[in-house]
Design an enzyme around this catalytic site. Sequence first.
Site, PDB file in Angstrom:
ATOM      1  N   ASP A   1      25.371  18.388  55.312  1.00  0.00           N
ATOM      2  CA  ASP A   1      25.396  17.756  56.635  1.00  0.00           C
ATOM      3  C   ASP A   1      25.152  16.251  56.567  1.00  0.00           C
ATOM      4  O   ASP A   1      24.957  15.600  57.590  1.00  0.00           O
ATOM      5  CB  ASP A   1      24.354  18.395  57.552  1.00  0.00           C
ATOM      6  CG  ASP A   1      22.932  18.296  57.008  1.00  0.00           C
ATOM      7  OD1 ASP A   1      22.760  17.737  55.904  1.00  0.00           O
ATOM      8  OD2 ASP A   1      21.991  18.770  57.676  1.00  0.00           O
TER       9      ASP A   1
ATOM     10  N   HIS B   1      22.512  17.259  46.060  1.00  0.00           N
ATOM     11  CA  HIS B   1      21.204  17.158  46.709  1.00  0.00           C
ATOM     12  C   HIS B   1      21.320  17.196  48.234  1.00  0.00           C
ATOM     13  O   HIS B   1      20.356  17.557  48.912  1.00  0.00           O
ATOM     14  CB  HIS B   1      20.484  15.886  46.252  1.00  0.00           C
ATOM     15  CG  HIS B   1      19.819  16.024  44.921  1.00  0.00           C
ATOM     16  ND1 HIS B   1      18.586  15.475  44.635  1.00  0.00           N
ATOM     17  CD2 HIS B   1      20.208  16.656  43.794  1.00  0.00           C
ATOM     18  CE1 HIS B   1      18.248  15.777  43.380  1.00  0.00           C
ATOM     19  NE2 HIS B   1      19.227  16.477  42.851  1.00  0.00           N
ATOM     20  N   ASP B   2      22.467  16.834  48.761  1.00  0.00           N
ATOM     21  CA  ASP B   2      22.693  16.977  50.198  1.00  0.00           C
ATOM     22  C   ASP B   2      22.880  18.447  50.556  1.00  0.00           C
ATOM     23  O   ASP B   2      22.199  18.976  51.444  1.00  0.00           O
ATOM     24  CB  ASP B   2      23.917  16.168  50.626  1.00  0.00           C
ATOM     25  CG  ASP B   2      24.202  16.286  52.117  1.00  0.00           C
ATOM     26  OD1 ASP B   2      23.241  16.228  52.916  1.00  0.00           O
ATOM     27  OD2 ASP B   2      25.381  16.431  52.492  1.00  0.00           O
TER      28      ASP B   2
ATOM     29  N   ASN C   1      14.154  12.908  44.911  1.00  0.00           N
ATOM     30  CA  ASN C   1      15.139  11.876  45.244  1.00  0.00           C
ATOM     31  C   ASN C   1      14.634  10.446  45.097  1.00  0.00           C
ATOM     32  O   ASN C   1      15.408   9.536  44.819  1.00  0.00           O
ATOM     33  CB  ASN C   1      15.621  12.064  46.693  1.00  0.00           C
ATOM     34  CG  ASN C   1      16.375  13.365  46.888  1.00  0.00           C
ATOM     35  OD1 ASN C   1      16.967  13.891  45.947  1.00  0.00           O
ATOM     36  ND2 ASN C   1      16.352  13.883  48.106  1.00  0.00           N
TER      37      ASN C   1
ATOM     38  N   ASP D   1      24.409  14.291  28.219  1.00  0.00           N
ATOM     39  CA  ASP D   1      25.298  14.714  27.133  1.00  0.00           C
ATOM     40  C   ASP D   1      25.517  13.515  26.222  1.00  0.00           C
ATOM     41  O   ASP D   1      26.317  12.633  26.531  1.00  0.00           O
ATOM     42  CB  ASP D   1      26.639  15.207  27.703  1.00  0.00           C
ATOM     43  CG  ASP D   1      27.694  15.422  26.618  1.00  0.00           C
ATOM     44  OD1 ASP D   1      27.340  15.411  25.425  1.00  0.00           O
ATOM     45  OD2 ASP D   1      28.878  15.602  26.983  1.00  0.00           O
TER      46      ASP D   1
ATOM     47  N   VAL E   1      19.976  21.235  50.360  1.00  0.00           N
ATOM     48  CA  VAL E   1      18.880  21.114  51.328  1.00  0.00           C
ATOM     49  C   VAL E   1      19.433  21.334  52.738  1.00  0.00           C
ATOM     50  O   VAL E   1      20.067  20.458  53.311  1.00  0.00           O
ATOM     51  CB  VAL E   1      18.195  19.737  51.242  1.00  0.00           C
ATOM     52  CG1 VAL E   1      17.053  19.643  52.256  1.00  0.00           C
ATOM     53  CG2 VAL E   1      17.671  19.498  49.831  1.00  0.00           C
TER      54      VAL E   1
ATOM     55  N   HIS F   1      26.098  18.414  34.277  1.00  0.00           N
ATOM     56  CA  HIS F   1      25.286  17.583  33.390  1.00  0.00           C
ATOM     57  C   HIS F   1      26.053  17.158  32.138  1.00  0.00           C
ATOM     58  O   HIS F   1      25.460  16.676  31.176  1.00  0.00           O
ATOM     59  CB  HIS F   1      23.996  18.312  33.010  1.00  0.00           C
ATOM     60  CG  HIS F   1      23.022  18.396  34.134  1.00  0.00           C
ATOM     61  ND1 HIS F   1      21.859  19.138  34.073  1.00  0.00           N
ATOM     62  CD2 HIS F   1      23.022  17.825  35.366  1.00  0.00           C
ATOM     63  CE1 HIS F   1      21.201  19.022  35.216  1.00  0.00           C
ATOM     64  NE2 HIS F   1      21.895  18.234  36.016  1.00  0.00           N
ATOM     65  N   THR F   2      27.348  17.323  32.165  1.00  0.00           N
ATOM     66  CA  THR F   2      28.195  16.771  31.116  1.00  0.00           C
ATOM     67  C   THR F   2      28.351  15.266  31.281  1.00  0.00           C
ATOM     68  O   THR F   2      28.804  14.579  30.370  1.00  0.00           O
ATOM     69  CB  THR F   2      29.581  17.445  31.111  1.00  0.00           C
ATOM     70  OG1 THR F   2      30.360  16.926  30.042  1.00  0.00           O
ATOM     71  CG2 THR F   2      30.324  17.183  32.415  1.00  0.00           C
TER      72      THR F   2
ATOM     73  N   ARG G   1      25.761  14.068  42.018  1.00  0.00           N
ATOM     74  CA  ARG G   1      24.384  14.519  42.256  1.00  0.00           C
ATOM     75  C   ARG G   1      23.979  14.320  43.717  1.00  0.00           C
ATOM     76  O   ARG G   1      23.288  15.161  44.306  1.00  0.00           O
ATOM     77  CB  ARG G   1      23.437  13.748  41.331  1.00  0.00           C
ATOM     78  CG  ARG G   1      21.976  14.188  41.413  1.00  0.00           C
ATOM     79  CD  ARG G   1      21.183  13.584  40.273  1.00  0.00           C
ATOM     80  NE  ARG G   1      19.793  14.001  40.307  1.00  0.00           N
ATOM     81  CZ  ARG G   1      18.770  13.200  40.605  1.00  0.00           C
ATOM     82  NH1 ARG G   1      19.003  11.925  40.921  1.00  0.00           N
ATOM     83  NH2 ARG G   1      17.533  13.656  40.604  1.00  0.00           N
TER      84      ARG G   1
ATOM     85  N   GLY H   1      21.965  22.683  53.844  1.00  0.00           N
ATOM     86  CA  GLY H   1      23.411  22.633  54.022  1.00  0.00           C
ATOM     87  C   GLY H   1      24.014  21.248  53.909  1.00  0.00           C
ATOM     88  O   GLY H   1      23.321  20.230  53.916  1.00  0.00           O
TER      89      GLY H   1
ATOM     90  N   SER I   1      22.592  14.760  55.530  1.00  0.00           N
ATOM     91  CA  SER I   1      21.209  14.413  55.868  1.00  0.00           C
ATOM     92  C   SER I   1      20.576  13.512  54.819  1.00  0.00           C
ATOM     93  O   SER I   1      19.719  12.677  55.136  1.00  0.00           O
ATOM     94  CB  SER I   1      20.365  15.683  56.053  1.00  0.00           C
ATOM     95  OG  SER I   1      20.426  16.502  54.895  1.00  0.00           O
TER      96      SER I   1
ATOM     97  N   ASP J   1      33.646  17.024  30.668  1.00  0.00           N
ATOM     98  CA  ASP J   1      34.272  18.014  29.794  1.00  0.00           C
ATOM     99  C   ASP J   1      33.323  19.194  29.613  1.00  0.00           C
ATOM    100  O   ASP J   1      32.371  19.350  30.385  1.00  0.00           O
ATOM    101  CB  ASP J   1      34.646  17.387  28.443  1.00  0.00           C
ATOM    102  CG  ASP J   1      33.473  16.689  27.758  1.00  0.00           C
ATOM    103  OD1 ASP J   1      32.309  17.067  28.040  1.00  0.00           O
ATOM    104  OD2 ASP J   1      33.707  15.775  26.952  1.00  0.00           O
TER     105      ASP J   1
END
Length: 330
Positions: free
Chosen positions: A78, A70-71, A98, A250, A74, A197-198, A66, A76, A80, A258
Amino acid sequence: MQTSMHCYSFTQSIVLLFIVILSVPVQCQLDEDFYDDTCPNLTKLVRYRVWSAIRNETRMAASLLRLHFHDCIVNGCDGSILLDDTSTLKGEKNASPNRNSVRGFEVIDDIKASIEKACPSTVSCVDILTLAAREAVYLTGGPYWSVLLGRRDGTTASESAANEQIPGPSESLPNIEAKFTSKGLNAKDVVVLSGAHTIGFAQCFTFKQRLFNFKSSGKPDPALDSSLLQGLTSLCPNSDASDNQLAPLDPVTTNKFDNVYFKNLLNNSGLLESDQALMGDSDASTMVNNYSKYPYQFFKDFGASMVKMANIGVLTGDEGQIRKNCRAVN
């Protein structure tokens, strides 16, 4: 005469070579062998540290994956998201999606420290994060794909961009697709990457409205499986005190990467509203159905989508920097 012709030919070659050099794009291409000479044990170092982190806390695999998403989503990939706030920089860690949610920073710090000992000032923090995400998936039973390397770390971050660009857990599918499209991804990538999200957990506040007051109806989300609803209302009672309780994305194979996530969607057991929304779109639901039947196809496509995502807005060549500390600009 012959000598002068040779001289002229040599001069032409030099000019031609100079023109060719000038015509080469300034931005270098990413390459899976980028660190083979400068940091040959990079992958082993990352894998061991990620393995140790997951052994200490199984949830960390999903957290690293995750963190990478999330990097990249936003402005690209990088690094950040790794930057701490300063007096002159309002970074992404405290953006609404975040804050008190995204985690794994200490693991990246630990990997960076071990790599700095072996290969000082060589490997970027964003490449470390990209590799860590792949290892997290692989070590929990998921696919292995070739990671292209050579990204450089950014020197800026944006809390406002994070608030605007990261998809939310209650966001509509068209909105999420638009955010993906703006990054060069597509509707297929939305479905495939949702399959992450498995593994992992979500805090109750991210889905509680589905349990008690769906779309201001005063009733639960009718698309939510009744037995799952019963379990979730027990875990997340309708009070602020339960907001930060954790529920597995899950519940069937919580710590295994999976294709069960897609089977859950077919059974109306997607935890987040944005997950179950995939079943409300004909194209997306067809893909969900296929991935529920063919895990190897999901694995193959997941690797391909991760490569695409990890190529968003990268800095290469002389752009950006190689941070010495992932939390701060040099």
